[in-house]
Each structure stands twice: as structure tokens, then as C-alpha cells.
Design an enzyme around this catalytic site. Sequence first.
Site, short mmCIF file in Angstrom:
data_model
loop_
_atom_site.label_atom_id
_atom_site.label_comp_id
_atom_site.label_asym_id
_atom_site.label_seq_id
_atom_site.Cartn_x
_atom_site.Cartn_y
_atom_site.Cartn_z
N ASP B 92 0.86 -1.19 0.00
CA ASP B 92 0.00 0.00 0.00
C ASP B 92 0.89 1.23 0.00
O ASP B 92 2.12 1.15 0.05
CB ASP B 92 -1.00 -0.04 1.16
CG ASP B 92 -0.33 0.05 2.51
OD1 ASP B 92 0.91 0.24 2.57
OD2 ASP B 92 -1.04 -0.09 3.52
N SER B 93 0.26 2.39 -0.07
CA SER B 93 1.04 3.63 -0.27
C SER B 93 1.45 4.27 1.03
O SER B 93 2.26 5.20 1.04
CB SER B 93 0.19 4.62 -1.06
OG SER B 93 -0.86 5.11 -0.22
N GLY B 94 0.90 3.80 2.14
CA GLY B 94 1.15 4.44 3.42
C GLY B 94 0.11 5.49 3.78
O GLY B 94 0.02 5.90 4.94
N GLY B 95 -0.65 5.93 2.78
CA GLY B 95 -1.59 7.03 3.01
C GLY B 95 -2.66 6.69 4.03
O GLY B 95 -3.00 7.51 4.90
N PHE B 96 -3.20 5.49 3.94
CA PHE B 96 -4.28 5.11 4.86
C PHE B 96 -3.76 5.01 6.29
O PHE B 96 -4.35 5.56 7.22
CB PHE B 96 -4.89 3.77 4.43
CG PHE B 96 -5.95 3.27 5.35
CD1 PHE B 96 -7.23 3.79 5.31
CD2 PHE B 96 -5.67 2.27 6.27
CE1 PHE B 96 -8.22 3.33 6.17
CE2 PHE B 96 -6.65 1.80 7.14
CZ PHE B 96 -7.92 2.33 7.09
N ASP B 146 -2.35 8.31 -1.68
CA ASP B 146 -3.62 9.04 -1.62
C ASP B 146 -3.93 9.43 -0.19
O ASP B 146 -3.30 8.96 0.76
CB ASP B 146 -4.76 8.19 -2.19
CG ASP B 146 -5.03 6.94 -1.36
OD1 ASP B 146 -4.16 6.54 -0.56
OD2 ASP B 146 -6.12 6.35 -1.51
N GLN B 189 -11.32 7.52 -5.17
CA GLN B 189 -11.86 8.00 -3.92
C GLN B 189 -13.18 8.73 -4.19
O GLN B 189 -13.72 8.65 -5.29
CB GLN B 189 -10.85 8.92 -3.20
CG GLN B 189 -9.59 8.18 -2.71
CD GLN B 189 -9.86 7.28 -1.49
OE1 GLN B 189 -10.98 7.23 -0.96
NE2 GLN B 189 -8.82 6.54 -1.07
N GLY B 216 -11.26 3.85 0.38
CA GLY B 216 -12.14 4.64 1.24
C GLY B 216 -13.44 3.96 1.58
O GLY B 216 -14.37 4.61 2.07
N ASP B 266 -8.02 -7.36 0.05
CA ASP B 266 -7.14 -7.62 1.18
C ASP B 266 -7.91 -7.23 2.43
O ASP B 266 -8.78 -6.36 2.39
CB ASP B 266 -5.86 -6.77 1.12
CG ASP B 266 -6.11 -5.35 1.62
OD1 ASP B 266 -6.71 -4.57 0.86
OD2 ASP B 266 -5.75 -5.05 2.77
N CYS B 306 -6.98 -27.50 6.13
CA CYS B 306 -5.95 -26.85 6.96
C CYS B 306 -5.60 -27.76 8.13
O CYS B 306 -6.38 -28.62 8.53
CB CYS B 306 -6.43 -25.49 7.45
SG CYS B 306 -7.36 -25.55 8.99
N CYS B 309 -8.06 -28.18 11.13
CA CYS B 309 -9.23 -29.04 10.91
C CYS B 309 -8.84 -30.50 10.66
O CYS B 309 -9.57 -31.41 11.02
CB CYS B 309 -10.05 -28.51 9.74
SG CYS B 309 -10.80 -26.90 10.09
#
Lengths: 375, 375
Positions: B92-96, B146, B189, B216, B266, B306, B309
Site C-alpha cells: 500500500d502507499s502508506g496514506g491510509f 492518496d 476516492q 475509502g 485484502d 488446513c 481441521c
Amino acid sequence: MTSFRYERFATDGAARLGRLHTAHGAIDTPAFMPVGTAATVKAMQPESVAATGAQIVLGNTYHLMLRPGAERIDRLGGLHRFMNWSGPILTDSGGFQVMSLAKLRKLDENGVTFQSHHDGSSHHLSPERSMEIQRLLGADITMAFDECTPFPATPAQAADSMRLSMRWAVRSKAAFVERPGHGLFGIVQGGIYSDLRAESARALIDIGFDGYAVGGLAVGEGQEAMFATLDATVPLLPEDRPRYLMGVGRPSDIVGAVLRGIDMFDCVMPTRSGRTAQAFTRRGTVNLRNARHQDDPRPLEEGCACPACRSYSRAYLHHLIRSEEILGPMLLTWHNIQAYQDLMRDLRAAIGAGRVAAFAAEAAAREALGDIPAL
Amino acid sequence: MTSFRYERFATDGAARLGRLHTAHGAIDTPAFMPVGTAATVKAMQPESVAATGAQIVLGNTYHLMLRPGAERIDRLGGLHRFMNWSGPILTDSGGFQVMSLAKLRKLDENGVTFQSHHDGSSHHLSPERSMEIQRLLGADITMAFDECTPFPATPAQAADSMRLSMRWAVRSKAAFVERPGHGLFGIVQGGIYSDLRAESARALIDIGFDGYAVGGLAVGEGQEAMFATLDATVPLLPEDRPRYLMGVGRPSDIVGAVLRGIDMFDCVMPTRSGRTAQAFTRRGTVNLRNARHQDDPRPLEEGCACPACRSYSRAYLHHLIRSEEILGPMLLTWHNIQAYQDLMRDLRAAIGAGRVAAFAAEAAAREALGDIPAL
């Protein structure tokens, strides 16, 4: 059905190369047993424990009787199935941990009444109840119920405690239900006093056990006193039965005890250290929290087959620890169990080759070098 | 060298079956990307992540720039090597996260200055620095920098925020260094306002990106508003580029978004829930801390591949959680990632078979059943 038996293949001085056969498979000795206190070797899948070469794990009667309960584990098919470990399991008797963990203990000739350290609920352990719990768990190796003698103890205190344990050993043997492939071990007590250790060993041999443990060591007496006690005790034990030094220890403790004829070990050190950023290597312990590793692209230990060493840098392991990521304890625990299993494998090979004393000297020299220099 | 490209194999309504090719391999879409915030998918070895069928993981620019640092990861050979993940990585861009985690943020046209939530040290992020960091990490998919529009926001606030992000998108594109197999995604956005979403989509398409994300959402607006926003936005996006709904979501969110033409997802939910005793099953979520499981010998989910289980009972998983054993989060995280990957595999099969709407209805009906009744 497999009978419970110990085969001795070779000796090298007092050191012994052998194999112990149990209902759930064989154990090459000398052996180190990772500790699976609460039905899990902490931070490891059992497949991963087996991948290190470990052939047997330990379970703790005290913890399991309190949570989830021995009767519950029995209803669910036993401890092997519950924790998905198909190899042998040794369970301790609960005697040691009830003394170190439980609250409001009351000890008398019959046994111990105590309160759970979880919820204060009241419980009772006696030789008979300990045998019953270990049978419900499905232990391949059951330990006699004993009192762990405090350290330090006067000769009189150590004698009283040891003789109580010997009376309990008689009751443990009487209460133990014989099943093919399942064995009962007696525990030599007597503190650091050679005459008491000898008296205890003779008492246990008279009762007759499938194996003999040395208990009450690694409780603060130091390596020298521990080795002296082994020197006084181990030669008294039957040659055709396995010998187990309980709760030991650091790699140098294990090497010294193997040289003195011990076949089996358990200790929380590799697993606990794995959760506190301490790694065991052939060149001693390494603290991966230290900033000296933050830019180091080299593996923790060159040539180690564990995933921490195969797939990651010291810098990454350091990052995981600094970030408090669960993968840090996962990888370091795996490495430490691998390091202990590799030590046992190397000790077995050295005994087989008749060079265990030389191996011990080389291992000590390597450890004295200390960690590889920082880049 | 592989070129970065999206192949579309089939459609079923708006749903798309495809494959995205990157420098580190291909991703079958629709795809769910497990989150590896600090260069580790928490409580998982990367081999285990891959064993669930996951083909791509996400890394977080904000976390990695602070610790261990992007330049350090670059010196150590990049994020793939650092974390031992050989497949594609999206960063990711780090913005969030700078908006949700950092302290003392100061935002202006140029970017954001902020203090680390670890140690208060001062840092700066801008479109140019975000592109540089993602390049140093070695991301296969880089996200434009963003501003994450707060929720709720007035139309004017949402418009101002979106237009700033569009100006930053121009700068991100200009700063992104083209490399074969590496792609840059723009982020639509505009909050819950259809006209702003349309304006944002047009702006991004004018700039031209290798893929288009919808950002967003899943910030408190609810599933209905989220789906309405997708209905207004996704049809405006180019058909020949992958579409990524950021930070989503629960299984029903993912199914609904796939029906609306989304290809990539994600979310921390499967991994975070795995550390808080919540398991995702086809019959909804199961809280394994609940005492109803303590004597239950059945697997968490019948038929799941898995290890949680395959090899353990609900009673054992419950025991691990009650005992706060690390193996509990390890097994439940694995299960949850497996459950999400199985959902994506089933969605892909349903799209290929032209029955994704029926699959969605069946999945909703199964989830409405709730967990299997207690014994």
C-alpha cells in the site's frame, strides 16, 4: 505389542548409545525430550517438532490435570490424539510442579492437597492419583510420584524428603497398571548428599522400575555439584535400564551428564529461550534482540537445517523480535529444538565412534569462541 | 521478463475470472491477499501461507518505512528475500495508515509529516517518497499515494480530499519507475458520493494505471452503501485492467463485490480473528473460546484441508485458546486464511461455470444456518 525395553548398542567410558522401545515407537538415546507442558510444545506444530529429529515429548501432569483435565483428555482419546503427537510421550508425576506452582499446598504422608494457580480450585495428588492421571493421559513413560526436595536442604531435611518419596515410590509401583510398551520410572532423590542418593537408588532398585531418573538437580546447586551428584549416583543404577536426568539443562550440562552415563533429558530452556530472543548455537547463545544483528544478512547459524537458519537473515529475525511478531518465537523455538536435537545426534555419533570425550572437548572449545563477530 | 498484464478468461454477469501476471508470478482472480503488515503474515510461515493457495501477500509501507526501514530492506535484498516470500507482493502507499496510526500529522499539498507511533521520530510521506519506498521494498504492485477520506464526510470534504488524491495520483504516476512485471494502481476516492466517484475514476483513467483500486470503503458506511458505491463505480473502470477493493472484508462483502466485478481483496480480518479465537467457516463465524467446544471431538470444519481441521478437535483448539498457547493463533490464522482462499477458489470455479449468482445464494444460505449444533 511392543514390550518396553532398553537396548544398549555401545559404550564409550560411562556414556551409552542405545534405544528405548515403547508402545508409540523407539527413542534413540541419549535423547532430549522437548517439553509440551499444556499438550503443546509451545509455538510449534508437532510435525515441526518431529522434523527436528525429536522422537519423544514430555507432558506435565500438574498442568493437564487442571486444564483441560485428565478425564476429559481420556474421553477425547488420550493425550497423543488430543495433541496430534504419534510418538512416545513421557509425563511427569506432578510432584515437582505442585511444589513450584500451586497455592496453599498441604503435604502429608498420603499426598498433597493444593489450590490451582488458575482459579484457586482445590485438588489432590497422591501416588495413586498421579498413576491414574498418567494412565488417563496415555503416557508411554510414567514417572513415580515424588516430593521434590527443596534446595538448599539440611541432610536431615533431604533424608526425610527422600524417604517419603521412597514410600511413595512403593505406592506408585503398586498403583501402576502394567501395559505392553508402557514403563514406570523411579526417581532418585537425596539432594546433594551422596549417602542419601545411594540409599535412594538402592530403595528404588529393590522396588524395581523400568527406568531410573535422577531428580532434584538443576535447582540451584550449580553444575559442579550436579556432576558430583551424578558421579555418586549413576554408577549405582542398573546398566540395563534407561537413566533420565530431570529438568536438565544447558548444552554443557547435557554433554557432561552424557559423559556420566545419562540417557534422557528434558528442559524448558530451548523452548522458553525461543520466546525471549535467545538462540542456542554451537558457539554459545545469541541474543537476537541486540541491535548488532539489525543489518546482518547472515543466517543465525551456518549449516543449521531449521527454517530460521535456512530461509532468513539475522536482520529479519531481529526485526521480528523488535516488532513482537509471533513468527519470531516460532522460528527461534524451532531453531533451539533443532540445536538440541543436533547436539544429541552428534553425541550419539560420537559415542558410536568411541570419541565422545574428544567431542565434548571440541564442543566446549567451540562454545568458548562465542558468537561470530559482527559485520 | 514478464510483462504486467491482466487476462480475462470468462465473465458471469459483472463477475470476472482472470489472471494477473507480475514479475514474481501470476495471480488467479478474484484473489484474496493475506496481509503481511510488518514483513510477516502474523503467526504464519510463508510456506504455510502458500500452502493455503494464496498467491500474493500485502506489505504495509507505513509500518515497513518505520521499522526496519525501506533502505535497510533494500540493502538486505528487498522485501521478497527479507520475508522469504517468492510470490508477488502488493504494497500500500502508506496514506491510509499514516492517517489511522501516526501521531501529530501535518498534511499539506506536498504530503504528510508525522511522528512514528513507535518512538515519536519524525517522518515524511509524499507521492514521490511513497513511490521510492515501494520501489526499495520491491513491490510487484505499487499503490498510488492518496489521502483516505474520513467517514463520515460532507460532499465538500469528500470532494476536496478526492481532488487532492487525484493530484497526488498524477505525481505518483510521474514518480513511478517502470520495470517489467511491475504495475502501478490508481485509487478511486470520493466517499459514498457517486458523482465524486465518477469524477475520480475519470481522472485516474486519464492518467492511466495498470490497475484500479476502490479505496475509502469499509470505513463504517455499511455493506449496503459499499455495494451501492461499487455499483456506481466499477462499471466506469476499464475492463482490461484488474480492480482491487481495498481493505475488504467479511466473506459476504467479498462475494457481493465479486458479483459487482471486483478482482482483488485484502483484509486483516482472517489473520486478526485468528488471534482472537474467531474462526471463519462456511456456516459463519465460530468463537472457539466458548465453553460449548470443550468436550467436542469434531473438527472445526469438516472437509477443510488446513491443519487445524485435519489434525485437531474443537476441544483441543478451545484448550489452546484458554491456555493462551501460541499454537492457538497459529492454527486459527491458518484456518482462516485457508477459508478465505477456499472461498476465492470456489468463486473462481463458479464464475467459470457461469453460476456465480447461484453460488452466492448458496453461500448466504449456508452462512445463515450458523455453526453446527453443540453435541
